[in-house]
Motif scaffolding. Structure first.
Motif, PDB file in Angstrom:
ATOM      1  N   GLY B 130      42.125  51.188  41.842  1.00  0.00           N
ATOM      2  CA  GLY B 130      42.611  50.646  40.543  1.00  0.00           C
ATOM      3  C   GLY B 130      41.374  50.444  39.911  1.00  0.00           C
ATOM      4  N   ALA B 131      40.350  49.710  40.569  1.00  0.00           N
ATOM      5  CA  ALA B 131      39.101  49.155  39.986  1.00  0.00           C
ATOM      6  C   ALA B 131      38.443  50.441  39.723  1.00  0.00           C
ATOM      7  N   VAL B 132      38.275  51.600  40.655  1.00  0.00           N
ATOM      8  CA  VAL B 132      37.403  52.628  40.423  1.00  0.00           C
ATOM      9  C   VAL B 132      37.778  53.296  39.438  1.00  0.00           C
ATOM     10  N   LEU B 133      39.390  53.470  39.237  1.00  0.00           N
ATOM     11  CA  LEU B 133      39.554  54.382  37.991  1.00  0.00           C
ATOM     12  C   LEU B 133      39.396  53.658  36.712  1.00  0.00           C
ATOM     13  N   SER B 134      39.410  52.357  36.589  1.00  0.00           N
ATOM     14  CA  SER B 134      39.102  51.821  35.598  1.00  0.00           C
ATOM     15  C   SER B 134      37.703  51.695  35.056  1.00  0.00           C
ATOM     16  N   THR B 135      36.956  51.727  36.037  1.00  0.00           N
ATOM     17  CA  THR B 135      35.538  51.960  35.879  1.00  0.00           C
ATOM     18  C   THR B 135      35.317  53.381  35.275  1.00  0.00           C
ATOM     19  N   ILE B 193      28.935  40.479  17.388  1.00  0.00           N
ATOM     20  CA  ILE B 193      28.157  40.927  18.340  1.00  0.00           C
ATOM     21  C   ILE B 193      29.021  40.858  19.512  1.00  0.00           C
ATOM     22  N   GLN B 194      29.788  39.907  19.869  1.00  0.00           N
ATOM     23  CA  GLN B 194      30.516  39.603  21.059  1.00  0.00           C
ATOM     24  C   GLN B 194      31.585  41.052  20.869  1.00  0.00           C
ATOM     25  N   ARG B 195      32.153  41.383  19.933  1.00  0.00           N
ATOM     26  CA  ARG B 195      33.369  42.201  19.659  1.00  0.00           C
ATOM     27  C   ARG B 195      32.695  43.642  20.088  1.00  0.00           C
ATOM     28  N   ALA B 196      31.425  43.687  19.242  1.00  0.00           N
ATOM     29  CA  ALA B 196      30.638  45.215  19.424  1.00  0.00           C
ATOM     30  C   ALA B 196      29.892  45.524  20.633  1.00  0.00           C
ATOM     31  N   ASN B 197      29.843  44.474  21.572  1.00  0.00           N
ATOM     32  CA  ASN B 197      28.831  44.576  22.581  1.00  0.00           C
ATOM     33  C   ASN B 197      29.479  45.607  23.674  1.00  0.00           C
ATOM     34  N   VAL B 198      28.874  46.723  23.351  1.00  0.00           N
ATOM     35  CA  VAL B 198      29.532  47.733  24.155  1.00  0.00           C
ATOM     36  C   VAL B 198      29.298  47.454  25.935  1.00  0.00           C
ATOM     37  N   MET B 199      28.092  46.730  26.044  1.00  0.00           N
ATOM     38  CA  MET B 199      28.020  46.600  27.577  1.00  0.00           C
ATOM     39  C   MET B 199      29.097  45.599  28.128  1.00  0.00           C
ATOM     40  N   GLY B 200      29.132  44.758  27.202  1.00  0.00           N
ATOM     41  CA  GLY B 200      30.381  43.747  27.759  1.00  0.00           C
ATOM     42  C   GLY B 200      31.719  44.461  27.685  1.00  0.00           C
ATOM     43  N   ARG B 201      31.888  45.214  26.758  1.00  0.00           N
ATOM     44  CA  ARG B 201      33.409  45.973  26.949  1.00  0.00           C
ATOM     45  C   ARG B 201      33.349  46.711  28.216  1.00  0.00           C
ATOM     46  N   PHE B 202      32.111  47.464  28.579  1.00  0.00           N
ATOM     47  CA  PHE B 202      32.074  48.056  29.632  1.00  0.00           C
ATOM     48  C   PHE B 202      32.370  47.392  30.933  1.00  0.00           C
ATOM     49  N   GLU B 203      31.768  46.184  31.179  1.00  0.00           N
ATOM     50  CA  GLU B 203      31.859  45.320  32.211  1.00  0.00           C
ATOM     51  C   GLU B 203      33.003  44.916  32.561  1.00  0.00           C
ATOM     52  N   GLU B 204      34.065  44.517  31.331  1.00  0.00           N
ATOM     53  CA  GLU B 204      35.425  44.284  31.526  1.00  0.00           C
ATOM     54  C   GLU B 204      36.070  45.456  32.318  1.00  0.00           C
ATOM     55  N   SER B 205      35.774  46.696  32.092  1.00  0.00           N
ATOM     56  CA  SER B 205      36.475  47.766  32.587  1.00  0.00           C
ATOM     57  C   SER B 205      36.060  48.056  34.010  1.00  0.00           C
ATOM     58  N   ALA B 206      34.603  47.555  34.265  1.00  0.00           N
ATOM     59  CA  ALA B 206      34.181  47.774  35.593  1.00  0.00           C
ATOM     60  C   ALA B 206      35.073  46.729  36.472  1.00  0.00           C
ATOM     61  N   THR B 211      41.243  47.185  28.522  1.00  0.00           N
ATOM     62  CA  THR B 211      42.084  46.562  27.244  1.00  0.00           C
ATOM     63  C   THR B 211      41.996  47.743  26.346  1.00  0.00           C
ATOM     64  N   THR B 212      43.174  47.708  25.503  1.00  0.00           N
ATOM     65  CA  THR B 212      43.183  48.472  24.122  1.00  0.00           C
ATOM     66  C   THR B 212      42.011  48.263  23.346  1.00  0.00           C
ATOM     67  N   GLY B 213      41.553  46.654  23.259  1.00  0.00           N
ATOM     68  CA  GLY B 213      40.342  46.393  22.532  1.00  0.00           C
ATOM     69  C   GLY B 213      39.116  47.338  22.728  1.00  0.00           C
ATOM     70  N   SER B 214      38.734  47.597  23.828  1.00  0.00           N
ATOM     71  CA  SER B 214      37.723  48.406  24.277  1.00  0.00           C
ATOM     72  C   SER B 214      37.717  49.806  23.659  1.00  0.00           C
ATOM     73  N   VAL B 215      39.179  50.422  23.946  1.00  0.00           N
ATOM     74  CA  VAL B 215      39.467  51.845  23.573  1.00  0.00           C
ATOM     75  C   VAL B 215      39.210  51.825  22.147  1.00  0.00           C
ATOM     76  N   VAL B 216      39.808  50.970  21.605  1.00  0.00           N
ATOM     77  CA  VAL B 216      39.560  51.010  19.979  1.00  0.00           C
ATOM     78  C   VAL B 216      37.980  50.939  19.494  1.00  0.00           C
ATOM     79  N   CYS B 217      37.442  50.001  20.275  1.00  0.00           N
ATOM     80  CA  CYS B 217      35.751  49.751  19.840  1.00  0.00           C
ATOM     81  C   CYS B 217      35.224  50.873  20.144  1.00  0.00           C
ATOM     82  N   PHE B 218      35.222  51.450  21.323  1.00  0.00           N
ATOM     83  CA  PHE B 218      34.548  52.532  21.655  1.00  0.00           C
ATOM     84  C   PHE B 218      34.911  53.908  20.810  1.00  0.00           C
ATOM     85  N   GLY B 219      36.054  53.954  20.725  1.00  0.00           N
ATOM     86  CA  GLY B 219      36.869  55.274  19.566  1.00  0.00           C
ATOM     87  C   GLY B 219      35.964  55.038  18.250  1.00  0.00           C
TER      88      GLY B 219
END
Lengths: 312, 239
Positions: B130-135, B193-206, B211-219
Motif C-alpha cells: 500500500g505504501a509502495v503504491l502511494s509512494t 508555502i506550507q500548502r505549495a510545498n511540493v516536498m511536503g506533499r510528496f512526503e505525505e504520499s511516501a 490526499t486529494t489536496g496533493s493531487v489538486v496541488c500538483f495538477g
C-alpha cells in the motif's frame, strides 16, 4: 486563390516586408524572385501562418491567415527553406507522423504516402533513416511532406537549393507537373529557375514588389535588344548603310581581317533588312543574330535601380 | 486529438531512438542504487521499507526530469523543425500537450525500472505494498509537475543545456526552498508555502498518506506551467 494586400512585417526598426500586394489565381504558378534578404521568406512565412504580419492582410484559399489560421494551414503544403525533418525517424515513419498531424485517417494516410513516395521518387529510401539521406533526398522528403494531403496551394521556399543539376531538372519538371492540380508559389534567387518553371514572376527587392508579369512581358519591358551582323565589306560603307536602315539607333562597327562586325542596338528586329542590304550590295554575310535581351539583365538592372533609389 | 497522440508517440519514440533515453534511465538507476545502499535499505534487521531512499528521490528527479524534457521544444527550435509544427494544422496547445504527454510516458517508463527495488524487497521480506503504491503515485504526480516546469524552461531557449540547467536550478530550489523558507516567515506566507510545498506533499504520499489536496496541488501547478509554456510558444511567433 491567394490574395495579399498591403502586407508589412517589421523586425524592430527593420522593414523586412514593406507594403506588398499581389494576387495569385487558381492553377497559376508564380515565382518570387529577389536577391537574398529581399523579404521572400518573410512573405512566405506570413502566408503559411508561421508568423503574423505587422499590418496588412492575406487570404489563402479563401481564409484569412491570421483569424482562420488552422483552415489556411489545412489547405497549404509548405516546403520551408531548411527542410524540417527529424533525423532519427525513417522516411515512412516521418510521413506517417505528418499525415497524423494533418488528421488523415489510417487508410487514406497509407494511400497518400504511396502516392507521394512515387511522385517524389522516394521508393528506394522509404525505409531508411532520414539522417542517412543525402541533401537531395531530404529535399524530396520535404516536398513529399508538402504534397502529402493533396493541398490546393503549394508554397515552396527555394525548392532546388543544394541539389545537383540532374535533381534540379527533375524537381523543376515535377513542379511544372504539379500545377495541374495545385496553385504554386515558389521563391528563388536564381532567375533561370523561375523563368523555366513559372507562368508569372514577382520580383521583390528590399521588401517591395519592384516588377511583376509573365517572363515575356518582363523581357519586352527591358527594351535593349541588339542585332549582330558580320559582313565582308568596307567598314565606313557598311556603317553608313546600316545607320540609314537603323534610323537613329546606335550602331557600332569594328573591322578584323576584311570582315566588319556590326552591332545595332534597336528594339525591333532588323535581321531581314540587313540581309537584303547585304545581298543588294553583294556583301558576304557570315553571321546574323539577335539578342532578345535576357531576363537576367532586366533583373540585375531593376534590382540595381531599386538599390539606388533606396535611401542609404 | 489524433495530432496530440501523434506528437506524444513521436516524442516517446525519439527518446528511445537516440541515446538520450538510455543515458537518462542509466543515470537515474545509478543514483538511485547508490542512494538505496547509503540509506541501508537492505541491511538485516531494518524495516522492510524503502522510505528513506525514495524520500530523497525528488532531489534526484530535480536533475533527471529536466534531462527528459530539455529537448522537447529546444530541439525543435534549434533544428528548425518547429517551422513544420507551427505550419501544420494543429494548435500551439496541442503541440505543447503532445510534448508533455510524450515526456510523461517516458518518465513513467523510467519510474517503472525502479520497481526492481520493491520487488527485491518482496524477495527478502514483506514490504507494505500500500505504501509502495502511494509512494509511486506521489512520484508520478511530482514528476508531472517537474516535467511541466522543464518543458516551460525548454520553450525559452534553443539550447538544451541551458534549458536543463535552468529547470534543475528552479526545481532544486523548489524542493529545498520550501523547508528553508517556512521557518523564517509567518502568517499568510507561511500558510501559502506550507500548502505549495511540493516536498511536503510528496512526503505525505511516501508515508502512505494520499490526499486529494496533493493531487489538486500538483495538477494545478503542472497546469499552470503548461499554460505558461503555451503562451511562450505563441509569443515566439511574434518575434
Amino acid at each position: 486563390m491567394i490574395e495579399v494586400r498591403n502586407l508589412c512585417k517589421h523586425y524592430g526598426a527593420r522593414k523586412a516586408v514593406d507594403d506588398i500586394s499581389f494576387t495569385v489565381n487558381d492553377g497559376e504558378i508564380v515565382g518570387f524572385l529577389g536577391p537574398n534578404g529581399a523579404g521572400k521568406t518573410t512573405t512566405i512565412r506570413i502566408l503559411t501562418c508561421y508568423h503574423p504580419a505587422t499590418s496588412g492582410s492575406a487570404r489563402v484559399a479563401g481564409f484569412d491567415v491570421l483569424s482562420q489560421s488552422i483552415q489556411v494551414r489545412r489547405h497549404v503544403g509548405y516546403l520551408p527553406e531548411t527542410v524540417p525533418l527529424y533525423p532519427e525517424m525513417r522516411v515512412r515513419e516521418f510521413l506517417r507522423f505528418r499525415g497524423k498531424l494533418r488528421g488523415l485517417a489510417r487508410g487514406e494516410r497509407e494511400t497518400c504516402i504511396a502516392r507521394v513516395t512515387e511522385r517524389c521518387w522516394l521508393g528506394e529510401v522509404v525505409d531508411r533513416p532520414i539522417s542517412q539521406l543525402s541533401k537531395g533526398y531530404r529535399q524530396r522528403v520535404g516536398l513529399a511532406d508538402a504534397l502529402l494531403h493533396n493541398p490546393r496551394v503549394l508554397i515552396l521556399d527555394e525548392p532546388t537549393v543544394g541539389l545537383d543539376p540532374t535533381q534540379i531538372r527533375e524537381t523543376r519538371s515535377l513542379i511544372r507537373e504539379l500545377t495541374r492540380d495545385h496553385t504554386v508559389i515558389l521563391s528563388s534567387h536564381i532567375l533561370p529557375e523561375v523563368e523555366a518553371t513559372c507562368g508569372r514572376i514577382v520580383i521583390i527587392n528590399r521588401g517591395r514588389v519592384v516588377a511583376s508579369g509573365t517572363p515575356q512581358e518582363l523581357r519586352s519591358r527591358r527594351g535593349d535588344g541588339a542585332v549582330h551582323a558580320e559582313v565582308r565589306a568596307p567598314v565606313e560603307e557598311a556603317l553608313q548603310a546600316v545607320r540609314e536602315l537603323a534610323n537613329g539607333a546606335k550602331v557600332t562597327a569594328d573591322a578584323a581581317d576584311g570582315w566588319t562586325r556590326l552591332r545595332v542596338e534597336a528594339t525591333g528586329d532588323l535581321r531581314e533588312p540587313i540581309y537584303r542590304l547585304s545581298t543588294q550590295r553583294g556583301w558576304t554575310l557570315r553571321e546574323l543574330r539577335r539578342d532578345a535581351g535576357s531576363l537576367e539583365d532586366f533583373f540585375v538592372r531593376i534590382v540595381a535601380e531599386a538599390q539606388m533609389q533606396a535611401p542609404q | 486529438m489524433r495530432a496530440t497522440v501523434a506528437i506524444m508517440q513521436r516524442e516517446l519514440l525519439s527518446m528511445f531512438c537516440t541515446p538520450i533515453g538510455y543515458v537518462v534511465i542509466a543515470g537515474f538507476l545509478l543514483i538511485l542504487g547508490v542512494l538505496v545502499i547509503l540509506t541501508e535499505g537492505f541491511e538485516p534487521g531494518q524495516p522492510a521499507t524503502l522510505r528513506n531512499a525514495f524520500g530523497l528521490m525528488p532531489f534526484i528527479l530535480a536533475f533527471v526530469v529536466p534531462a527528459i524534457a530539455m529537448r522537447a521544444l529546444s530541439e525543435e527550435y534549434r533544428s528548425g523543425t518547429i517551422e513544420g509544427m507551427m505550419t501544420a494544422p494543429i494548435s500551439d496547445a496541442q503541440l505543447v500537450l503532445g510534448k508533455f504527454l510524450g515526456s510523461a510516458a517516458f518518465y513513467a517508463v523510467m519510474l517503472g525500472t525502479s520497481l526492481v527495488y520493491p520487488i527485491l524487497m518482496q524477495v527478502y521480506g514483506s514490504p507494505d505494498w500500500g505504501a509502495v503504491l502511494s509512494t509511486y503515485i506521489g512520484l508520478l504526480l511530482i514528476g508531472l509537475f517537474f516535467l511541466s516546469v522543464s518543458i516551460f524552461t525548454s520553450s525559452f531557449s534553443s539550447n538544451q543545456i541551458i534549458a536543463w540547467i535552468t529547470a534543475s536550478v528552479v526545481l532544486a530550489s523548489f524542493a529545498v526552498g520550501g523547508f528553508l523558507l517556512v521557518r523564517h516567515v509567518g502568517g499568510f506566507w507561511r500558510q501559502l508555502i506550507q500548502r505549495a510545498n511540493v516536498m511536503g506533499r510528496f512526503e505525505e504520499s511516501a508515508l502512505g498518506l494520499f490526499t486529494t489536496g496533493s493531487v489538486v496541488c500538483f495538477g494545478a501547478l503542472a497546469g499552470l506551467f503548461l499554460f505558461l509554456t503555451i503562451k511562450v510558444v505563441e509569443s515566439r511567433r511574434w518575434r
